[in-house]
Motif scaffolding. Structure first.
Motif, PDB file in Angstrom:
ATOM      1  N   UNK A  95       6.778   8.179 -10.985  1.00 56.12           N
ATOM      2  CA  UNK A  95       6.197   7.926  -9.668  1.00 56.12           C
ATOM      3  C   UNK A  95       5.311   6.689  -9.756  1.00 56.12           C
ATOM      4  N   UNK A  96       5.379   5.855  -8.734  1.00 51.47           N
ATOM      5  CA  UNK A  96       4.555   4.645  -8.641  1.00 51.47           C
ATOM      6  C   UNK A  96       3.818   4.654  -7.313  1.00 51.47           C
ATOM      7  N   UNK A  97       2.521   4.387  -7.347  1.00 47.83           N
ATOM      8  CA  UNK A  97       1.710   4.245  -6.139  1.00 47.83           C
ATOM      9  C   UNK A  97       0.985   2.902  -6.228  1.00 47.83           C
ATOM     10  N   UNK A  98       1.178   2.060  -5.223  1.00 50.30           N
ATOM     11  CA  UNK A  98       0.455   0.790  -5.177  1.00 50.30           C
ATOM     12  C   UNK A  98      -0.564   0.861  -4.051  1.00 50.30           C
ATOM     13  N   UNK A  99      -1.828   0.794  -4.431  1.00 43.39           N
ATOM     14  CA  UNK A  99      -2.937   0.804  -3.488  1.00 43.39           C
ATOM     15  C   UNK A  99      -3.332  -0.644  -3.208  1.00 43.39           C
ATOM     16  N   UNK A 100      -3.297  -1.017  -1.916  1.00 48.14           N
ATOM     17  CA  UNK A 100      -3.611  -2.400  -1.560  1.00 48.14           C
ATOM     18  C   UNK A 100      -4.967  -2.484  -0.873  1.00 48.14           C
ATOM     19  N   UNK A 101      -5.785  -3.401  -1.375  1.00 41.22           N
ATOM     20  CA  UNK A 101      -7.057  -3.732  -0.741  1.00 41.22           C
ATOM     21  C   UNK A 101      -6.885  -5.113  -0.119  1.00 41.22           C
ATOM     22  N   UNK A 102      -6.861  -5.160   1.208  1.00 43.67           N
ATOM     23  CA  UNK A 102      -6.542  -6.388   1.934  1.00 43.67           C
ATOM     24  C   UNK A 102      -7.622  -7.450   1.711  1.00 43.67           C
TER      25      UNK A 102
END
Length: 210
Positions: A95-102
């Motif tokens: 499983x891969x989760x990419x959390x983006x902080x704009x």
């Protein structure tokens, strides 16, 4: 039915920064959709201030179960490229989760696709990969005076030493690839003077480095 597959080696994360946006990719080995969803939920809790938590996971030795989500990013710009990286690397049970902080700069569709794919690819390089093979597992029991040499020779051979235990005898669980049983039996007989025999334990998934 497949007799080999790859997964990430461990849980871990890696961050890339692109035009002031931070993309934090977290990876984990999982064996069920329930475990994948629990990991995703944990990543959401860990980054409550993030704008997006995009995801992809692949399950099963044949990689049949595949899920992805853009989580508010433009359709096809996050989950799909993340899933494509897992597919290209031949990874499953991952499983891969990419959390983006704009960071305030719009990347456009192409930029997002590259960013999410890059985040996953670099994270895989950081955490590493494991190979899982379906092997015929046998047990060999020998007296203690033969155990040291047998263990050393097994570790130097192409056979997979899966486990060891010691009671009244020294016992070794060994993984054999398809078609190796007869050759192994001959090798074992030569090494132990015919003392040791291989007892079949059945086919099992055996894990090692890739």
């Amino acid at each position: 039915m497949t007799d080999r597959y790859l997964s990430v080696a461990r849980e871990g994360s890696h961050e890339v920064e692109i035009k002031r946006s931070r993309f934090l990719c977290a990876l984990a080995p999982v064996t069920s959709e329930e475990a994948a969803r629990a990991f995703i939920a944990g990543r959401r809790r860990a980054g409550p201030g993030a704008r997006h938590h995009c995801l992809a996971f692949v399950l099963g030795p044949d990689g049949r179960t595949r899920r992805s989500s853009d989580d508010g990013e433009p359709a096809g710009t996050a989950g799909t490229p993340m899933l494509e990286v897992l597919r290209r690397r031949e990874l499953t049970d991952t499983v891969a989760v990419v959390t983006r902080y704009f960071g305030g700069v719009l990347l456009g569709a192409g930029g997002l696709i590259r960013a999410y794919g890059q985040a996953v690819a670099q994270a895989i390089d950081v955490v590493g990969v494991l190979e899982h093979r379906r092997l015929q597992v046998v047990e060999v029991a020998v007296s203690y005076d033969r155990a040291g040499r047998l263990e050393n020779d097994l570790r130097a051979s192409r056979y997979v030493l899966r486990a060891t235990r010691f009671d009244e005898l020294a016992r070794f669980e060994i993984g054999l690839a398809p078609g190796e049983s007869e050759v192994f039996a001959s090798w074992l007989a030569d090494l132990t003077g015919g003392e040791a025999k291989a007892v079949e334990l059945g086919e099992q998934w055996v894990t090692g480095g890739a």
